[in-house]
Design an enzyme around this catalytic site. Structure first.
Site, mmCIF file in Angstrom:
data_model
loop_
_atom_site.group_PDB
_atom_site.id
_atom_site.type_symbol
_atom_site.label_atom_id
_atom_site.label_comp_id
_atom_site.label_asym_id
_atom_site.label_seq_id
_atom_site.Cartn_x
_atom_site.Cartn_y
_atom_site.Cartn_z
ATOM 1 C CD GLU A 1 28.217 48.442 9.880
ATOM 2 O OE1 GLU A 1 27.726 47.584 9.124
ATOM 3 O OE2 GLU A 1 29.211 49.146 9.558
ATOM 4 C CE LYS B 1 26.273 47.232 5.389
ATOM 5 N NZ LYS B 1 27.571 46.880 6.013
ATOM 6 C CB CYS C 1 28.308 50.637 6.992
ATOM 7 S SG CYS C 1 30.118 50.536 6.790
#
Length: 274
Positions: free
Chosen positions: A43, A114, A155
């Protein structure tokens, strides 16, 4: 597909996108030269920056991003599939935390924003408000690749099992969860979450990470992981930048799901609240 070599690139990205780009290209090339046909970066590959103003000064629209252009060329030059864990790119008046899947011809085969944003106050005094700066994604992305069907996540997404179950039930064999986990939460949960998602889904988990103390003061956990569908760790990094590699065999997905066929046993349960 026996003996497919995959790799995670672990980084400690700083405040200079050009330096981070060069580090990523070097490490991806190192992995490809060692035989990896699939490589994943972490990330925020090209920039780790917690100060909002400095972040906006150093990011661009997707079509102008120097790291994306360089990594597309790197994938093409080595003939590999490359998952850029994520880049921060301008998206209107906010930022997209966007993953890119690059095919062996250097073309963008898929991209994913995300979905779940990390807003939290930690006991050590750290405060994170991703929603203040970032625009969350709205859809999951499952892509066909040369090594199998890959589900994309980033994440904090890893804390939401329904996303991973949806990927597995849609046909995913591998799920990527590149991250920049904080040291504190990583020490407590990183291994457990990655292994749990692998076990629950019967998928390989490939999770490249940022590691160490960054220029902006953030300390990330590192410990990039490659995990098989039975929850066994095949490769693990430490906190320093570098490359980890493992051989994966998609037959292991079939074997794991045959031994524990939970993906076929969902039930619509009612809820009694007393």
């Amino acid at each position: 597909m026996a003996g497919t070599r995959v790799a995670c690139v672990q980084m400690r990205s700083g405040r200079d996108p050009a330096t981070n780009r060069d580090d990523a290209v070097r490490l991806v090339s190192e992995a490809a030269d060692a035989g990896a046909v699939f490589v994943q970066t972490p990330e925020m590959t090209s920039l780790v920056e917690r100060e909002r103003n400095r972040l906006f000064e150093n990011i661009h629209r997707q079509e102008d991003d120097i790291a994306l252009a360089a990594l597309r060329e790197t994938a093409r030059a080595h003939g590999i599939t490359l998952q850029i864990g994520s880049l921060a790119v301008r998206d209107g008046d906010k930022v997209a935390n966007r993953a890119f899947l690059i095919d062996p011809q250097g073309e963008i085969a898929a991209q994913y924003d995300k979905i779940h944003l990390f807003d939290v106050d930690l006991p050590n005094g750290e405060t994170w408000r991703e929603s203040r700066t970032y625009q969350g994604g709205e859809r999951a992305v499952l892509a066909r690749t040369a090594i199998g069907r890959l589900g994309l996540s980033i994440c904090y997404d890893i804390r939401f099992p329904y996303l991973y179950r949806a990927y597995a039930q849609a046909g995913a064999e591998i799920i990527g969860a590149p991250a920049c986990f904080t040291r504190q939460t990583g020490e407590a949960h990183w291994h457990v979450l990655n292994r749990a998602r692998a076990i629950e889904t019967g998928c390989f988990m490939i999770s490249a990470a940022q590691g160490g103390l960054h220029e902006d003061g953030r300390e990330s956990y590192g410990h990039s992981l490659i995990i098989d569908p039975w929850g066994r760790i095949l490769a693990e990094g430490g906190t320093e930048p570098g490359v980890i590699m493992a051989e994966i065999d998609l037959d292991d997905v079939t074997l794991a799901r045959g031994r524990v066929p939970s993906l076929r046993h969902d039930r619509d349960v009612g809820m009694q609240v007393l």
